[in-house]
Design a protein around this motif. Structure first.
Motif, PDB file in Angstrom:
ATOM      1  N   PRO A 158      42.809  80.594  13.549  1.00  0.00           N
ATOM      2  CA  PRO A 158      44.269  80.647  13.510  1.00  0.00           C
ATOM      3  C   PRO A 158      44.806  80.419  12.098  1.00  0.00           C
ATOM      4  N   ASP A 159      45.845  81.173  11.771  1.00  0.00           N
ATOM      5  CA  ASP A 159      46.499  81.062  10.467  1.00  0.00           C
ATOM      6  C   ASP A 159      47.726  80.172  10.619  1.00  0.00           C
ATOM      7  N   PRO A 160      47.712  78.966  10.049  1.00  0.00           N
ATOM      8  CA  PRO A 160      48.846  78.054  10.227  1.00  0.00           C
ATOM      9  C   PRO A 160      50.127  78.541   9.551  1.00  0.00           C
ATOM     10  N   GLU A 161      50.008  79.535   8.670  1.00  0.00           N
ATOM     11  CA  GLU A 161      51.193  80.034   7.972  1.00  0.00           C
ATOM     12  C   GLU A 161      51.908  81.143   8.745  1.00  0.00           C
ATOM     13  N   GLN A 162      51.305  81.606   9.850  1.00  0.00           N
ATOM     14  CA  GLN A 162      51.938  82.634  10.671  1.00  0.00           C
ATOM     15  C   GLN A 162      52.540  82.020  11.934  1.00  0.00           C
ATOM     16  N   SER A 163      53.574  82.666  12.433  1.00  0.00           N
ATOM     17  CA  SER A 163      54.138  82.250  13.712  1.00  0.00           C
ATOM     18  C   SER A 163      53.195  82.669  14.834  1.00  0.00           C
ATOM     19  N   GLU A 164      53.431  82.154  16.022  1.00  0.00           N
ATOM     20  CA  GLU A 164      52.589  82.482  17.161  1.00  0.00           C
ATOM     21  C   GLU A 164      52.640  83.985  17.435  1.00  0.00           C
ATOM     22  N   PRO A 165      51.480  84.630  17.603  1.00  0.00           N
ATOM     23  CA  PRO A 165      51.476  86.072  17.888  1.00  0.00           C
ATOM     24  C   PRO A 165      51.978  86.360  19.296  1.00  0.00           C
ATOM     25  N   ASP A 166      52.334  87.605  19.545  1.00  0.00           N
ATOM     26  CA  ASP A 166      52.831  88.002  20.857  1.00  0.00           C
ATOM     27  C   ASP A 166      51.752  87.937  21.925  1.00  0.00           C
ATOM     28  N   GLY A 167      50.513  88.199  21.544  1.00  0.00           N
ATOM     29  CA  GLY A 167      49.402  88.174  22.493  1.00  0.00           C
ATOM     30  C   GLY A 167      48.312  87.235  22.034  1.00  0.00           C
ATOM     31  N   PRO A 168      47.169  87.248  22.718  1.00  0.00           N
ATOM     32  CA  PRO A 168      46.054  86.384  22.321  1.00  0.00           C
ATOM     33  C   PRO A 168      45.552  86.728  20.923  1.00  0.00           C
ATOM     34  N   ARG A 169      45.123  85.724  20.188  1.00  0.00           N
ATOM     35  CA  ARG A 169      44.526  85.972  18.887  1.00  0.00           C
ATOM     36  C   ARG A 169      43.165  86.645  19.055  1.00  0.00           C
ATOM     37  N   PRO A 170      42.719  87.398  18.035  1.00  0.00           N
ATOM     38  CA  PRO A 170      41.418  88.070  18.132  1.00  0.00           C
ATOM     39  C   PRO A 170      40.275  87.095  18.397  1.00  0.00           C
ATOM     40  N   PHE A 171      39.256  87.596  19.073  1.00  0.00           N
ATOM     41  CA  PHE A 171      38.030  86.853  19.351  1.00  0.00           C
ATOM     42  C   PHE A 171      38.279  85.574  20.144  1.00  0.00           C
ATOM     43  N   THR A 172      39.380  85.544  20.901  1.00  0.00           N
ATOM     44  CA  THR A 172      39.745  84.403  21.765  1.00  0.00           C
ATOM     45  C   THR A 172      39.605  83.060  21.043  1.00  0.00           C
TER      46      THR A 172
END
Length: 210
Positions: free
Chosen positions: A62-76
């Motif tokens: 997870p990238d702490p500088e990005q907001s929460e993505p709309d869907g699951p992050r890659p590679f769960t």
């Protein structure tokens, strides 16, 4: 069988805590992974280490500088209790032909889709890869990737920990072997709990990650 598969592009070490995993890799190997870049909109970023030649290790989380993505992050990555080698990628000479050949052999590696990210120096990298629900869920069957005209990550002066061995285990290896053959991939595979393991040579001696 060679302990390093032909056409190996990269290994994926996914983690719910990126900074901690990068620090652990550095502590265990004596080699600090280089920042790769952010996957904008997907909520992840990565760090990279060359495995020698045109192969590399991707540490992604997870990238702490990005907001929460709309869907699951890659590679769960959000579902992982700890860092784990979740899958690997090969770079066939002709991506489209390789996908067609795999389907003709009874395995669909997924549709081909474009992706991109920017390196820390601002350079845009663009590539195509197979992705989709038809990929085998074990992660043992590699996805396929084509970097096109982009400079390959290993050509950017990454720190190096040469790959000594890549191996895997599965409860039913005979289920996996035909799928590996369908994408022209070789992998040392034994019976056991599901998992991918790799060993790298480092200033502190061989180090194994699972």
């Amino acid at each position: 069988m060679d302990l390093i598969p032909a056409h190996l592009d990269h290994l994926v070490l996914a983690t719910p805590e990126l900074a901690a995993t990068v620090a652990d890799f550095t502590r265990r190997t004596g080699v600090a992974p280089a920042p790769g870049g952010a996957h904008v909109g997907l909520g992840t970023r990565n760090f990279l280490v060359s495995l020698g030649g045109s192969s590399y290790l991707e540490i992604i989380g997870p990238d702490p500088e990005q907001s929460e993505p709309d869907g699951p992050r890659p590679f769960t990555v959000d579902e992982l209790p700890s860092a784990r080698t979740v899958t690997w990628a090969i770079s066939p000479p002709d991506l489209d032909a390789a996908v067609e050949a795999a389907r003709a052999r009874g395995y669909d590696p997924g549709s081909i889709r474009p992706m991109s990210r920017r390196r820390p120096d601002g350079t845009l990298l663009e590539w195509r890869l197979t992705d989709g629900d038809t990929q085998h869920p074990s992660g043992l069957v590699p996805f396929l990737i084509d970097w096109g005209a982009s400079v390959h990550p290993t050509a950017t002066g990454l720190p190096v920990t040469p790959l000594l061995e890549l191996s895997a285990s599965a409860p039913d290896p005979d289920e996996i072997r035909p799928l590996l053959s369908a994408v022209d991939a070789e992998l040392a595979l034994s019976e056991g709990p599901l998992g991918l393991t790799f060993t790298v040579d480092t200033p502190r001696g061989p180090v194994t990650f699972g």
